[in-house]
Motif scaffolding. Structure first.
Motif, PDB file in Angstrom:
ATOM      1  N   TYR A  89       0.751  -1.217   0.006  1.00 23.85           N
ATOM      2  CA  TYR A  89       0.287   0.068   0.250  1.00 23.85           C
ATOM      3  C   TYR A  89       0.826   1.477   0.032  1.00 23.85           C
ATOM      4  O   TYR A  89       0.563   1.854  -0.733  1.00 23.85           O
ATOM      5  N   GLY A  90       2.656   1.219   0.245  1.00 23.15           N
ATOM      6  CA  GLY A  90       2.709   2.569   0.298  1.00 23.15           C
ATOM      7  C   GLY A  90       3.081   2.845  -0.773  1.00 23.15           C
ATOM      8  O   GLY A  90       2.957   4.199  -0.683  1.00 23.15           O
ATOM      9  N   VAL A 116       0.075   4.752  -2.207  1.00 26.67           N
ATOM     10  CA  VAL A 116      -0.203   6.155  -1.555  1.00 26.67           C
ATOM     11  C   VAL A 116       0.895   7.240  -1.727  1.00 26.67           C
ATOM     12  O   VAL A 116      -0.219   8.025  -2.457  1.00 26.67           O
ATOM     13  N   ALA A 131       2.440  12.446   3.089  1.00 23.88           N
ATOM     14  CA  ALA A 131       1.862  11.378   2.581  1.00 23.88           C
ATOM     15  C   ALA A 131       1.251  10.684   3.727  1.00 23.88           C
ATOM     16  O   ALA A 131       0.272   9.846   4.024  1.00 23.88           O
ATOM     17  N   VAL A 132       2.065  11.062   5.076  1.00 18.98           N
ATOM     18  CA  VAL A 132       0.897  10.911   6.618  1.00 18.98           C
ATOM     19  C   VAL A 132      -0.011  11.072   6.588  1.00 18.98           C
ATOM     20  O   VAL A 132      -0.499  10.374   6.752  1.00 18.98           O
ATOM     21  N   VAL A 187      -2.677   9.778   4.557  1.00 20.76           N
ATOM     22  CA  VAL A 187      -3.201   8.025   5.028  1.00 20.76           C
ATOM     23  C   VAL A 187      -4.354   8.127   6.062  1.00 20.76           C
ATOM     24  O   VAL A 187      -4.976   7.712   6.134  1.00 20.76           O
ATOM     25  N   THR A 188      -3.221   9.255   7.208  1.00 22.38           N
ATOM     26  CA  THR A 188      -4.333   9.784   7.953  1.00 22.38           C
ATOM     27  C   THR A 188      -5.993   9.948   7.945  1.00 22.38           C
ATOM     28  O   THR A 188      -6.286   9.088   8.890  1.00 22.38           O
ATOM     29  N   ARG A 240      -6.650   6.898   5.311  1.00 23.85           N
ATOM     30  CA  ARG A 240      -8.166   6.033   6.393  1.00 23.85           C
ATOM     31  C   ARG A 240      -7.928   6.996   6.788  1.00 23.85           C
ATOM     32  O   ARG A 240      -8.632   6.824   8.283  1.00 23.85           O
ATOM     33  N   GLU A 268     -10.422   6.046  15.621  1.00 21.85           N
ATOM     34  CA  GLU A 268      -8.817   7.152  17.386  1.00 21.85           C
ATOM     35  C   GLU A 268      -9.836   8.409  17.361  1.00 21.85           C
ATOM     36  O   GLU A 268      -9.878   7.924  18.521  1.00 21.85           O
ATOM     37  N   PRO A 283       7.987  10.720   4.418  1.00 22.10           N
ATOM     38  CA  PRO A 283       7.839  10.411   2.882  1.00 22.10           C
ATOM     39  C   PRO A 283       6.355  12.254   2.602  1.00 22.10           C
ATOM     40  O   PRO A 283       5.541  11.583   2.510  1.00 22.10           O
ATOM     41  N   ASP A 293       7.764   3.831   3.971  1.00 20.58           N
ATOM     42  CA  ASP A 293       6.322   3.210   4.161  1.00 20.58           C
ATOM     43  C   ASP A 293       5.763   4.688   5.016  1.00 20.58           C
ATOM     44  O   ASP A 293       6.247   3.754   5.771  1.00 20.58           O
ATOM     45  N   PRO A 294       4.632   5.384   4.346  1.00 19.85           N
ATOM     46  CA  PRO A 294       3.494   6.196   4.981  1.00 19.85           C
ATOM     47  C   PRO A 294       2.287   5.107   5.755  1.00 19.85           C
ATOM     48  O   PRO A 294       2.186   5.793   6.816  1.00 19.85           O
TER      49      PRO A 294
END
Lengths: 254, 114
Positions: free
Chosen positions: A39-40, A43, A56-57, A60-61, A65, A72, B56, B69-70
């Protein structure tokens, strides 16, 4: 001797089992630095064309996601609500005026150096927190990290001043309204897409130019919602723990 | 030593578990739980590392650069948030238990009653 052995037998068995499991898990891990997750790369390759996102983080967050982050956020909300429920004044206790724990020092004024440091650090930490929340989709940071920073700013008030100063700034009902607003904000931003016939958390806003403050659609809005909630939650937590130490006393039996 | 990060993960986990098993103080116990949990942060980040990779964030980075990897980094973020709040909840429990029983030692506390 056999008694001692019997005493340690459960430990030995548990340690052997744990060791074997850990060893097996260690052997199954990818070699360090050689991970090829499925998946990394997806993305990293799709976030710029699809979302105009560069971090990217955060993508994703709050996007890929985003629904998980909703959960969360509510884990945090529920845990803080549980804390406040546990730390409220019990029937056997009474609230007194705040008592100085180091009574033998008398009425010492806070040291000017501490006061100056607090006056200096409070606005800068507040600004840094707001910056980290607002730029969460561009640089490392985001709602969770920025929210903790925002709450830290108010700890400087307590550290360099008196408990009463913090109390004035964290009137419980105002801060808890703020926390609820943050939590509800995330839900509402997601719900906005539903009447238009899209999925939950579908992006409705223009994506903007890459690297701009107003870009990546709803990501900054979600960051602000999370930042508000986290800051208010941590402020409520520290206020609750301080209240336990300073204000709440066990009622003396007559 | 490509296995070193994973060994540190196991060391953190075992140190945390050792502390929990031998704990005589509830606050110490919660701290040890946090140490054990911090091994999972390191595990996730070590798994997601790519040899020679950068953060990333694609701003001003050449297009062919390798990035870590993110997805696992986002998981680590979740891990930290949940860990911190659950620790606060456990500490609140510890505080109220201390008020009820007058002891911080988890071994000497009378059993919980519903």
């Amino acid at each position: 001797m056999s008694g001692k052995l019997r005493h340690y037998l459960p430990f030995l068995l548990g340690a052997l089992l744990l060791g074997a499991t850990l060893l097996r898990a260690l052997c199954a891990l990818p070699p360090f630095g050689g991970y090829r997750g499925a998946y990394g790369p997806i993305v990293l390759n799709t976030m710029e064309p699809l979302r105009h996102a560069q971090q990217a983080v955060a993508a994703v967050t709050f996007d890929y996601r985003g629904f998980d982050t909703l959960a969360e956020e509510f884990i945090l909300f529920a845990a803080v609500a549980g804390c406040l429920l546990l730390l409220r004044r019990q029937e056997s206790e009474a609230a007194h005026d705040p008592v100085d724990q180091a009574g033998d020092r008398g009425d010492l004024e806070p040291a000017p150096a501490m006061l100056g440091l607090g006056v200096l650090m409070f606005p800068f930490t507040l600004l840094l927190g707001i910056y980290v929340v607002l730029h969460g989709h561009l640089s490392p940071g985001g709602g969770f990290q920025g929210g903790v920073l925002l709450a830290t700013a108010f700890y400087y008030v307590y550290l360099s001043g008196e408990y009463g100063d913090l109390l004035g700034m964290s009137r419980d009902h105002a801060v808890s309204h703020l926390e609820a607003t943050g939590a509800a904000g995330y839900v509402l931003v997601g719900v906005l897409a539903l009447p238009a016939g899209y999925n939950y958390l579908h992006n409705l806003l223009p994506l903007g130019d890459k690297g701009e403050l107003l870009s990546t659609g709803m990501l900054p809005l979600l960051n602000i919602a999370v930042g508000t909630e986290v800051a208010a939650a941590f402020l409520l937590l520290i206020a609750a723990f301080l209240r336990q130490v300073l204000v709440i006393r066990r009622e003396k039996k007559p | 030593m490509t296995i070193l990060p994973y060994l540190v993960v196991i060391e953190l986990l075992l140190v945390g578990l050792y502390g929990i098993a031998g704990s005589r103080n509830t606050i110490h116990l919660v701290s040890c739980l946090f140490v054990a949990q911090s091994s999972t942060y390191l595990l996730l980040l070590s798994i997601g590392y790519v040899q020679g990779g950068t953060a990333p964030i694609t701003d001003e980075i050449p297009g062919n650069a390798r990035m870590v990897d993110p997805v696992v980094q986002a998981l680590t973020l979740t891990d930290i948030v949940v860990g911190a709040t659950v620790s606060a909840l456990l500490l609140a429990f510890a505080l109220q238990r201390y008020k009820l029983t007058g002891t911080m030692d988890p071994r000497r506390e009378p059993p919980q009653r519903g």
